[in-house]
Design a protein around this motif. Sequence first.
Motif, PDB file in Angstrom:
ATOM      1  N   LEU A   1     -17.021 -45.084 -33.758  1.00 44.74           N
ATOM      2  CA  LEU A   1     -16.891 -44.006 -34.744  1.00 44.74           C
ATOM      3  C   LEU A   1     -15.522 -44.052 -35.398  1.00 44.74           C
ATOM      4  O   LEU A   1     -15.381 -43.866 -36.615  1.00 44.74           O
ATOM      5  CB  LEU A   1     -17.093 -42.651 -34.059  1.00 44.74           C
ATOM      6  N   ALA A   2     -14.486 -44.310 -34.554  1.00 43.84           N
ATOM      7  CA  ALA A   2     -13.117 -44.363 -35.080  1.00 43.84           C
ATOM      8  C   ALA A   2     -12.980 -45.481 -36.099  1.00 43.84           C
ATOM      9  O   ALA A   2     -12.377 -45.306 -37.164  1.00 43.84           O
ATOM     10  CB  ALA A   2     -12.141 -44.567 -33.931  1.00 43.84           C
ATOM     11  N   SER A   3     -13.567 -46.653 -35.754  1.00 44.52           N
ATOM     12  CA  SER A   3     -13.460 -47.782 -36.693  1.00 44.52           C
ATOM     13  C   SER A   3     -14.223 -47.484 -37.978  1.00 44.52           C
ATOM     14  O   SER A   3     -13.792 -47.843 -39.065  1.00 44.52           O
ATOM     15  CB  SER A   3     -13.942 -49.067 -36.036  1.00 44.52           C
ATOM     16  N   ASN A   4     -15.376 -46.804 -37.815  1.00 43.63           N
ATOM     17  CA  ASN A   4     -16.141 -46.401 -39.004  1.00 43.63           C
ATOM     18  C   ASN A   4     -15.317 -45.473 -39.884  1.00 43.63           C
ATOM     19  O   ASN A   4     -15.285 -45.608 -41.105  1.00 43.63           O
ATOM     20  CB  ASN A   4     -17.420 -45.681 -38.580  1.00 43.63           C
TER      21      ASN A   4
ATOM     22  N   LYS B   1     -20.807 -43.378 -14.850  1.00 45.32           N
ATOM     23  CA  LYS B   1     -19.857 -44.392 -15.330  1.00 45.32           C
ATOM     24  C   LYS B   1     -20.400 -45.077 -16.574  1.00 45.32           C
ATOM     25  O   LYS B   1     -19.677 -45.306 -17.543  1.00 45.32           O
ATOM     26  CB  LYS B   1     -19.590 -45.420 -14.224  1.00 45.32           C
ATOM     27  N   GLU B   2     -21.699 -45.410 -16.510  1.00 41.03           N
ATOM     28  CA  GLU B   2     -22.319 -46.062 -17.674  1.00 41.03           C
ATOM     29  C   GLU B   2     -22.275 -45.154 -18.886  1.00 41.03           C
ATOM     30  O   GLU B   2     -21.993 -45.595 -20.003  1.00 41.03           O
ATOM     31  CB  GLU B   2     -23.771 -46.428 -17.352  1.00 41.03           C
ATOM     32  N   ILE B   3     -22.540 -43.851 -18.651  1.00 38.65           N
ATOM     33  CA  ILE B   3     -22.529 -42.900 -19.761  1.00 38.65           C
ATOM     34  C   ILE B   3     -21.122 -42.805 -20.351  1.00 38.65           C
ATOM     35  O   ILE B   3     -20.942 -42.798 -21.568  1.00 38.65           O
ATOM     36  CB  ILE B   3     -23.014 -41.515 -19.289  1.00 38.65           C
ATOM     37  N   ALA B   4     -20.109 -42.757 -19.434  1.00 32.08           N
ATOM     38  CA  ALA B   4     -18.720 -42.662 -19.906  1.00 32.08           C
ATOM     39  C   ALA B   4     -18.347 -43.874 -20.735  1.00 32.08           C
ATOM     40  O   ALA B   4     -17.737 -43.771 -21.803  1.00 32.08           O
ATOM     41  CB  ALA B   4     -17.785 -42.533 -18.710  1.00 32.08           C
ATOM     42  N   THR B   5     -18.762 -45.062 -20.243  1.00 30.28           N
ATOM     43  CA  THR B   5     -18.493 -46.297 -20.993  1.00 30.28           C
ATOM     44  C   THR B   5     -19.166 -46.253 -22.355  1.00 30.28           C
ATOM     45  O   THR B   5     -18.561 -46.616 -23.371  1.00 30.28           O
ATOM     46  CB  THR B   5     -19.027 -47.513 -20.213  1.00 30.28           C
ATOM     47  N   SER B   6     -20.412 -45.793 -22.363  1.00 30.40           N
ATOM     48  CA  SER B   6     -21.150 -45.713 -23.624  1.00 30.40           C
ATOM     49  C   SER B   6     -20.466 -44.761 -24.590  1.00 30.40           C
ATOM     50  O   SER B   6     -20.356 -45.036 -25.787  1.00 30.40           O
ATOM     51  CB  SER B   6     -22.573 -45.240 -23.380  1.00 30.40           C
ATOM     52  N   ILE B   7     -19.978 -43.598 -24.045  1.00 28.91           N
ATOM     53  CA  ILE B   7     -19.294 -42.625 -24.907  1.00 28.91           C
ATOM     54  C   ILE B   7     -18.027 -43.229 -25.484  1.00 28.91           C
ATOM     55  O   ILE B   7     -17.715 -43.061 -26.668  1.00 28.91           O
ATOM     56  CB  ILE B   7     -18.993 -41.337 -24.111  1.00 28.91           C
ATOM     57  N   ASN B   8     -17.278 -43.964 -24.628  1.00 27.68           N
ATOM     58  CA  ASN B   8     -16.059 -44.629 -25.107  1.00 27.68           C
ATOM     59  C   ASN B   8     -16.378 -45.601 -26.237  1.00 27.68           C
ATOM     60  O   ASN B   8     -15.703 -45.630 -27.265  1.00 27.68           O
ATOM     61  CB  ASN B   8     -15.384 -45.386 -23.958  1.00 27.68           C
ATOM     62  N   ASN B   9     -17.432 -46.420 -25.988  1.00 25.54           N
ATOM     63  CA  ASN B   9     -17.836 -47.390 -27.013  1.00 25.54           C
ATOM     64  C   ASN B   9     -18.204 -46.677 -28.313  1.00 25.54           C
ATOM     65  O   ASN B   9     -17.814 -47.101 -29.401  1.00 25.54           O
ATOM     66  CB  ASN B   9     -19.028 -48.210 -26.526  1.00 25.54           C
ATOM     67  N   LEU B  10     -18.948 -45.573 -28.146  1.00 30.95           N
ATOM     68  CA  LEU B  10     -19.398 -44.824 -29.313  1.00 30.95           C
ATOM     69  C   LEU B  10     -18.216 -44.256 -30.083  1.00 30.95           C
ATOM     70  O   LEU B  10     -18.144 -44.364 -31.310  1.00 30.95           O
ATOM     71  CB  LEU B  10     -20.325 -43.697 -28.862  1.00 30.95           C
ATOM     72  N   SER B  11     -17.258 -43.668 -29.322  1.00 29.75           N
ATOM     73  CA  SER B  11     -16.124 -43.045 -30.004  1.00 29.75           C
ATOM     74  C   SER B  11     -15.265 -44.087 -30.702  1.00 29.75           C
ATOM     75  O   SER B  11     -14.757 -43.868 -31.803  1.00 29.75           O
ATOM     76  CB  SER B  11     -15.284 -42.236 -29.021  1.00 29.75           C
ATOM     77  N   SER B  12     -15.086 -45.274 -30.052  1.00 33.16           N
ATOM     78  CA  SER B  12     -14.277 -46.312 -30.704  1.00 33.16           C
ATOM     79  C   SER B  12     -14.969 -46.835 -31.953  1.00 33.16           C
ATOM     80  O   SER B  12     -14.320 -47.103 -32.965  1.00 33.16           O
ATOM     81  CB  SER B  12     -13.975 -47.454 -29.738  1.00 33.16           C
TER      82      SER B  12
END
Length: 298
Positions: free
Chosen positions: A239-242, A226-237
């Motif tokens: 990245l999207a903003s970047n 779950k933590e990894i999934a949350t981290s991936i979501n945070n990372l992708s968002s």
Amino acid sequence: MSTNKEESKKTRRCTPAQHAELVDYMSNHSELASGRFNCPMGNAAIERQWEVLASLLEEFGPKKTTAQWKTVWRDLKSKARARLADLNRASKATGNKSKAVPPLTELERKVLAIIGTVCSIGDPSTSERGLNTWVETEEQHNGEPTAGPSTPEERNVEPVAGPSGVSTHLKSNLPSPFERESLRTPARRSSADPPIAKRRRTDVQELDDAVKIFKGIQEDNNSSYKEIATSINNLSSSLASNQEMQTSNISQLVAVQQEANRLQAEANRLTKEAIDVQREQTRQIMALFAQFINDRGD
DNA sequence: GCACAAATTTGTCGTAAAAC
DNA sequence: GTTTTACGACAAATTTGTGC
């Protein structure tokens, strides 16, 4: 004292900072605390870790060899176990309790958290020890809460401040490194313990324990996923903003470049017009000059 | 795979020395 | 003088190597 430290039989005592650092290190290096590396060259790895630890502890007090630090750690464990056993004995004592046993210190609790507590208070799955301690009660074996004390105060022991990031035996249902090890190899029997035959669990109990441990590990894994999934979501968002920022920056750059191109084209056009005007002027000058020459020749 | 012996590791206890 | 700690000795348990 006046005795020479260099010549004295015993080395200088460890400082509290060294003890704290040692316990801290052990809490983060369970393989060293348990004395077992699950890899080839395990003994060499352990020895290297001890050397690293010795050099680390050197900064906090008197210097010792790895053998001496092993002894210090051995004594720390032994002492912590003895203290917990005393506490347990005192809590079970009947009659006039004239001598109060002081509570465990922070250091002792940390040591016990690292090594587990079965060897101090006995294996709760064996009834002959008769210890209704707060550590690993029937709750773990039968899934039913026990009738015994439920709060640390009632248990005469303060909550354990376990090592950060490490699931200690006292903090969760997961066994400590020592107890995990003991699942593979039976715990060493102390001279005060009952005969092995009495202590040995049944196969059913062993399987039950193993299932519970696997469930615990599974739960740990699930929460990690779950933590990894949350981290991936945070990372992708992020990245999207970047990417969004980059896109808007690129748009601006394109607009600037287009303006520059437009200005350059205008400059080229004006330059061409100037050249044309210059050519026409030159042509007129040449015509006038030819007329002048002809007039002079006449 | 099993039995056995040797080597190694680990825990406990008693004692001497350091620290208070 | 008392308490705490370091350390050695010992016992028990585990690991490793060897022969069958």
